[in-house]
Design a protein around this motif. Structure first.
Motif, PDB file in Angstrom:
ATOM      1  N   ARG A 147       6.634   4.673   0.509  1.00  0.00           N
ATOM      2  CA  ARG A 147       6.504   5.879  -0.310  1.00  0.00           C
ATOM      3  C   ARG A 147       6.808   5.628  -1.784  1.00  0.00           C
ATOM      4  NH1 ARG A 147      10.721   6.490   3.069  1.00  0.00           N
ATOM      5  NH2 ARG A 147       9.840   8.146   4.372  1.00  0.00           N
ATOM      6  N   ASP A 148       7.302   4.472  -2.137  1.00  0.00           N
ATOM      7  CA  ASP A 148       7.812   4.273  -3.500  1.00  0.00           C
ATOM      8  C   ASP A 148       7.181   3.069  -4.203  1.00  0.00           C
ATOM      9  OD1 ASP A 148       8.895   2.324  -1.914  1.00  0.00           O
ATOM     10  OD2 ASP A 148      10.975   2.615  -2.559  1.00  0.00           O
ATOM     11  N   THR A 149       5.936   2.739  -3.892  1.00  0.00           N
ATOM     12  CA  THR A 149       5.331   1.559  -4.505  1.00  0.00           C
ATOM     13  C   THR A 149       4.586   1.871  -5.801  1.00  0.00           C
ATOM     14  OG1 THR A 149       3.169   1.615  -3.397  1.00  0.00           O
ATOM     15  CG2 THR A 149       5.006   0.678  -2.158  1.00  0.00           C
ATOM     16  N   LEU A 150       4.506   3.142  -6.174  1.00  0.00           N
ATOM     17  CA  LEU A 150       3.905   3.566  -7.439  1.00  0.00           C
ATOM     18  C   LEU A 150       4.934   4.340  -8.256  1.00  0.00           C
ATOM     19  CD1 LEU A 150       0.314   5.090  -7.012  1.00  0.00           C
ATOM     20  CD2 LEU A 150       0.966   3.103  -8.366  1.00  0.00           C
ATOM     21  N   PRO A 151       4.935   4.213  -9.576  1.00  0.00           N
ATOM     22  CA  PRO A 151       5.794   5.080 -10.381  1.00  0.00           C
ATOM     23  C   PRO A 151       5.430   6.547 -10.177  1.00  0.00           C
ATOM     24  CG  PRO A 151       4.908   3.263 -11.705  1.00  0.00           C
ATOM     25  CD  PRO A 151       4.182   3.241 -10.395  1.00  0.00           C
ATOM     26  N   ASP A 152       6.442   7.396 -10.212  1.00  0.00           N
ATOM     27  CA  ASP A 152       6.211   8.834 -10.068  1.00  0.00           C
ATOM     28  C   ASP A 152       5.400   9.374 -11.252  1.00  0.00           C
ATOM     29  OD1 ASP A 152       7.636   8.926  -7.734  1.00  0.00           O
ATOM     30  OD2 ASP A 152       9.516   9.554  -8.679  1.00  0.00           O
ATOM     31  N   PRO A 199       0.816  -1.222   0.000  1.00  0.00           N
ATOM     32  CA  PRO A 199       0.000   0.000   0.000  1.00  0.00           C
ATOM     33  C   PRO A 199       0.843   1.261   0.000  1.00  0.00           C
ATOM     34  CG  PRO A 199       0.048  -0.957   2.193  1.00  0.00           C
ATOM     35  CD  PRO A 199       0.706  -1.954   1.272  1.00  0.00           C
ATOM     36  N   SER A 200       0.241   2.333  -0.473  1.00  0.00           N
ATOM     37  CA  SER A 200       0.871   3.645  -0.426  1.00  0.00           C
ATOM     38  C   SER A 200      -0.227   4.699  -0.408  1.00  0.00           C
ATOM     39  CB  SER A 200       1.829   3.850  -1.612  1.00  0.00           C
ATOM     40  OG  SER A 200       2.657   4.977  -1.380  1.00  0.00           O
ATOM     41  N   ALA A 201       0.203   5.966  -0.410  1.00  0.00           N
ATOM     42  CA  ALA A 201      -0.737   7.083  -0.341  1.00  0.00           C
ATOM     43  C   ALA A 201      -0.082   8.293  -0.984  1.00  0.00           C
ATOM     44  CB  ALA A 201      -1.148   7.354   1.109  1.00  0.00           C
ATOM     45  N   SER A 202      -0.800   9.395  -0.959  1.00  0.00           N
ATOM     46  CA  SER A 202      -0.364  10.592  -1.678  1.00  0.00           C
ATOM     47  C   SER A 202       0.848  11.242  -1.030  1.00  0.00           C
ATOM     48  CB  SER A 202      -1.510  11.596  -1.730  1.00  0.00           C
ATOM     49  OG  SER A 202      -1.064  12.828  -2.269  1.00  0.00           O
ATOM     50  N   LEU A 203       1.827  11.578  -1.869  1.00  0.00           N
ATOM     51  CA  LEU A 203       3.015  12.304  -1.415  1.00  0.00           C
ATOM     52  C   LEU A 203       2.914  13.797  -1.727  1.00  0.00           C
ATOM     53  CD1 LEU A 203       5.757   9.726  -2.423  1.00  0.00           C
ATOM     54  CD2 LEU A 203       5.070  10.352  -0.096  1.00  0.00           C
ATOM     55  N   ARG A 204       1.749  14.236  -2.167  1.00  0.00           N
ATOM     56  CA  ARG A 204       1.548  15.674  -2.400  1.00  0.00           C
ATOM     57  C   ARG A 204       1.123  16.308  -1.072  1.00  0.00           C
ATOM     58  NH1 ARG A 204      -2.375  18.790  -6.823  1.00  0.00           N
ATOM     59  NH2 ARG A 204      -1.442  20.837  -6.512  1.00  0.00           N
ATOM     60  N   ARG A 205       2.096  16.707  -0.300  1.00  0.00           N
ATOM     61  CA  ARG A 205       1.813  17.207   1.032  1.00  0.00           C
ATOM     62  C   ARG A 205       2.847  18.212   1.455  1.00  0.00           C
ATOM     63  NH1 ARG A 205       6.271  14.277   0.296  1.00  0.00           N
ATOM     64  NH2 ARG A 205       6.947  12.937   2.002  1.00  0.00           N
ATOM     65  N   GLU A 206       2.546  18.954   2.521  1.00  0.00           N
ATOM     66  CA  GLU A 206       3.496  19.847   3.158  1.00  0.00           C
ATOM     67  C   GLU A 206       3.823  19.278   4.534  1.00  0.00           C
ATOM     68  OE1 GLU A 206       1.565  23.669   3.189  1.00  0.00           O
ATOM     69  OE2 GLU A 206       1.999  24.062   1.076  1.00  0.00           O
TER      70      GLU A 206
END
Length: 334
Positions: A241-246, A130-137
């Motif tokens: 943090r890296d289970t999906l391609p950027d 699993p992963s989640a959004s890295l668009r964060r502050e």
């Protein structure tokens, strides 16, 4: 001989929909998914909180035109009951709704304030990791002058749940810099089973809320509780943090815009074009125009005027500065 393309995965997509803004955002989300990902064959689920003691008003979608528009596009409205959070912490909906989803079926959750802008069916999800959004502050934690730093604060949580802290760190980032520590925006997340993910998410969130480590005594969990628990859940289930391609989610395939004025202010020309495209058919326009912020931003041109205030190549670094400029020019709506 041309190679066959990899078989596309089957999975469910879920958003939380309730009376008010989220219901209309859900309508935009489903319309964008249908328009931009015609090969998607999974179920589209609208998780709907039901009235109960944790709500002072009925949170279910009471606008029949919205319900009809959602179901006409093939979405299914799935009720769930709120036992632990509710009105005092509505972000808890994304935790509690997971038990209402089909057990053992891979899922991707999105916040309703998201547009699908590309082919979601082609995204190579690894549902075992699993992963989640890295668009964060770096919104949480906020280390205090005489208290523990990021390491001490985050490690106290990993220790509380018996998790390995060191393996969660991004060693390319410097010590005591917030990006070194596993932290997500909860705008999307995915896993192979919503029940397993949801049970752990709920356990961790309640344990943090009700009995936080002493190191966190000066930290606020409102509204951050879901985003505090989420990395611990993901790490415990073998994700990261890296289970999906950027560049796919929060990139070419999805846009988490947060609020319509922010979409117009900072998102890509493509995202705005998708919004314009899906909002134009008369059938959906008639429903969307009954919600004043959408009516003004999309159909009365205020969004385009708000967009003209910003240079997308030179945006303010902090979201708050974008919000302030929108407010001062009269374009802030929610």
């Amino acid at each position: 001989m041309a190679r066959k393309s990899a078989a596309k995965q089957s999975f469910n997509v879920v958003v939380v929909g309730q009376q008010g803004r989220l219901a209309y955002e859900a309508l935009l989300f489903v319309a964008s998914l249908r328009a931009m990902s015609p090969d998607f064959t999974g179920r589209i689920l609208i998780a709907e909180p039901q009235p109960g003691p944790r709500w002072s008003k009925d949170p279910s979608i009471r606008n029949q035109a919205v319900r009809d528009a959602l179901t006409e596009m093939g979405a299914e409205i799935i009720p769930f009951h709120t036992q632990h959070f509710g009105e005092t912490y509505p972000y808890g909906n994304k935790i509690e709704m997971l038990q209402a989803l089909p057990k053992g079926e891979p899922f991707v959750f999105f916040d309703t304030d998201t547009l699908i802008t590309g082919d979601l069916a082609a995204v190579p999800f690894d549902f075992d990791r699993p992963s989640a959004s890295l668009r964060r502050e770096g919104t949480w934690p906020q280390p205090q002058l005489y208290g523990p730093g990021y390491t001490g604060l985050w490690k106290s949580l990993y220790d509380k749940f018996g998790l390995d802290f060191e393996s969660s760190l991004d060693q390319s980032q410097p010590d005591e810099y917030w990006r070194r520590y596993l932290y997500f925006n909860a705008g999307y997340f995915f896993y192979k089973c919503p029940h397993e993910f949801g049970a752990r998410f709920l356990d961790y969130a309640l344990a943090i809320r009700n009995a936080p480590p002493v190191e966190l005594c000066a930290q606020s969990f409102d509204p951050w509780l879901d985003q505090v628990a989420l990395p611990l859940v993901i790490h415990s289930l073998g994700g990261g943090r890296d289970t999906l391609p950027d560049g796919l989610l929060d990139g070419a395939v999805s846009c988490h815009y947060r609020l319509l004025p922010l979409l117009y202010a900072r998102e890509s020309d493509h995202a705005v074009a998708v919004l314009d495209h899906i909002a134009m058919p008369n059938k959906i326009k008639k429903v969307l125009k009954t919600y004043d912020p959408i009516k003004r931003m999309i159909y009365q041109g205020r969004g385009a005027k708000a967009r003209a205030l910003f240079d997308r190549e030179n945006l303010p670094r902090k979201e708050q500065a974008i919000r302030n400029r929108l407010k001062s020019n009269g374009y802030w709506m929610r």
